[in-house]
Motif scaffolding. Sequence first.
Motif, PDB file in Angstrom:
ATOM      1  N   GLU A 198      -1.690   2.006   7.892  1.00 33.01           N
ATOM      2  CA  GLU A 198      -0.541   1.360   7.247  1.00 33.01           C
ATOM      3  C   GLU A 198       0.761   1.772   7.925  1.00 33.01           C
ATOM      4  OE1 GLU A 198      -0.769   2.457   3.158  1.00 33.01           O
ATOM      5  OE2 GLU A 198      -2.462   1.139   2.715  1.00 33.01           O
ATOM      6  N   LEU A 208       1.004   0.087  11.389  1.00 36.13           N
ATOM      7  CA  LEU A 208       1.293  -1.343  11.266  1.00 36.13           C
ATOM      8  C   LEU A 208       2.736  -1.574  10.824  1.00 36.13           C
ATOM      9  CD1 LEU A 208      -2.057  -2.359   9.547  1.00 36.13           C
ATOM     10  CD2 LEU A 208      -1.310  -3.135  11.810  1.00 36.13           C
ATOM     11  N   THR A 209       3.210  -0.741   9.904  1.00 40.01           N
ATOM     12  CA  THR A 209       4.596  -0.852   9.436  1.00 40.01           C
ATOM     13  C   THR A 209       5.574  -0.543  10.553  1.00 40.01           C
ATOM     14  OG1 THR A 209       3.972  -0.259   7.177  1.00 40.01           O
ATOM     15  CG2 THR A 209       6.286   0.010   7.770  1.00 40.01           C
ATOM     16  N   ASN A 213       5.627  -3.281  12.847  1.00 41.22           N
ATOM     17  CA  ASN A 213       6.050  -4.520  12.179  1.00 41.22           C
ATOM     18  C   ASN A 213       5.114  -5.675  12.531  1.00 41.22           C
ATOM     19  OD1 ASN A 213       7.632  -6.167  10.521  1.00 41.22           O
ATOM     20  ND2 ASN A 213       9.003  -6.741  12.199  1.00 41.22           N
ATOM     21  N   HIS A 229       1.317  -7.738  11.207  1.00 48.25           N
ATOM     22  CA  HIS A 229       0.306  -7.956  10.171  1.00 48.25           C
ATOM     23  C   HIS A 229      -1.057  -7.533  10.711  1.00 48.25           C
ATOM     24  CE1 HIS A 229      -2.271 -10.106   7.301  1.00 48.25           C
ATOM     25  NE2 HIS A 229      -1.203 -10.163   6.506  1.00 48.25           N
ATOM     26  N   LYS A 265      -3.933  -8.868  10.610  1.00 46.50           N
ATOM     27  CA  LYS A 265      -4.721  -9.936  11.242  1.00 46.50           C
ATOM     28  C   LYS A 265      -4.241 -10.249  12.663  1.00 46.50           C
ATOM     29  CE  LYS A 265      -2.071 -13.955   9.608  1.00 46.50           C
ATOM     30  NZ  LYS A 265      -2.102 -15.197   8.813  1.00 46.50           N
ATOM     31  N   ASN A 266      -3.020  -9.839  12.983  1.00 43.61           N
ATOM     32  CA  ASN A 266      -2.477 -10.065  14.325  1.00 43.61           C
ATOM     33  C   ASN A 266      -2.599  -8.833  15.218  1.00 43.61           C
ATOM     34  OD1 ASN A 266      -0.060 -11.815  12.503  1.00 43.61           O
ATOM     35  ND2 ASN A 266      -1.504 -12.819  13.880  1.00 43.61           N
TER      36      ASN A 266
END
Length: 229
Positions: free
Chosen positions: A168, A171-172, A175, A177, A179-180
């Motif tokens: 998390e 990913l944050t 920036n 998602h 799935k990308n």
Amino acid sequence: MFKNSVTDVFFDLDHTLWDFEKNSALTFAKILTENKVEVELEVFLEVYSPINFQMWALYRENKITKSALRYQRLRLTFDKLGAEVSDEIIDVLAHEYIEHLSSFTHLLPNSLEILDYLSPKYRLHIITNGFQEVQEKKMKGSQIHHYFEIIVNSEMAGVKKPHPQIFELALTEANVHPKNSIMIGDNLEADILGAKAMGMQVVHYNSNGEPDHSECVIVNDLIEIKNLL
């Protein structure tokens, strides 16, 4: 296979890009000799490697501390070898191992080739359970640091892979998602299942010879990623 949706590629570091086994062996060759520990290197490594693997599994599960990991993997190895090595020498070896490990810079085959191939097309990042004080040195020493925009380690996140919080955070910070994004790593539990549970796409680089599975695409050489991305 992943061409249409992926914008960001996350790599594990040790055993995925950075050749941990070779660099670790060179480090032990240096510090065991300098500290006059009389064990045959090949025999030492044969015993040490599975013990280190087990200790890291316990560390990931928060069952032992970082200091216990560094001490116990050596104590258990010497005990199994029947070598009389004092705690004082083990403490010296544990310190010098961390101090010198990042001075060796071997990468796994085709690491630079795949980073050069991916970097014009994707944003590249690192998610590692390694210790913060050595991971940056490893990447800078092996001249791969500049490829990565976001570098997240377990000490920064407060948890270790496969805990969702470290993914998390990465990913944050990036920036992006889930799935990308795609996670490429060597450890089925920590890298692949951890990232997959977050909704990330995954590729298992099976550098450790783990059994085949049906969780995701498996590659046995990093260069095979060219066929996927």
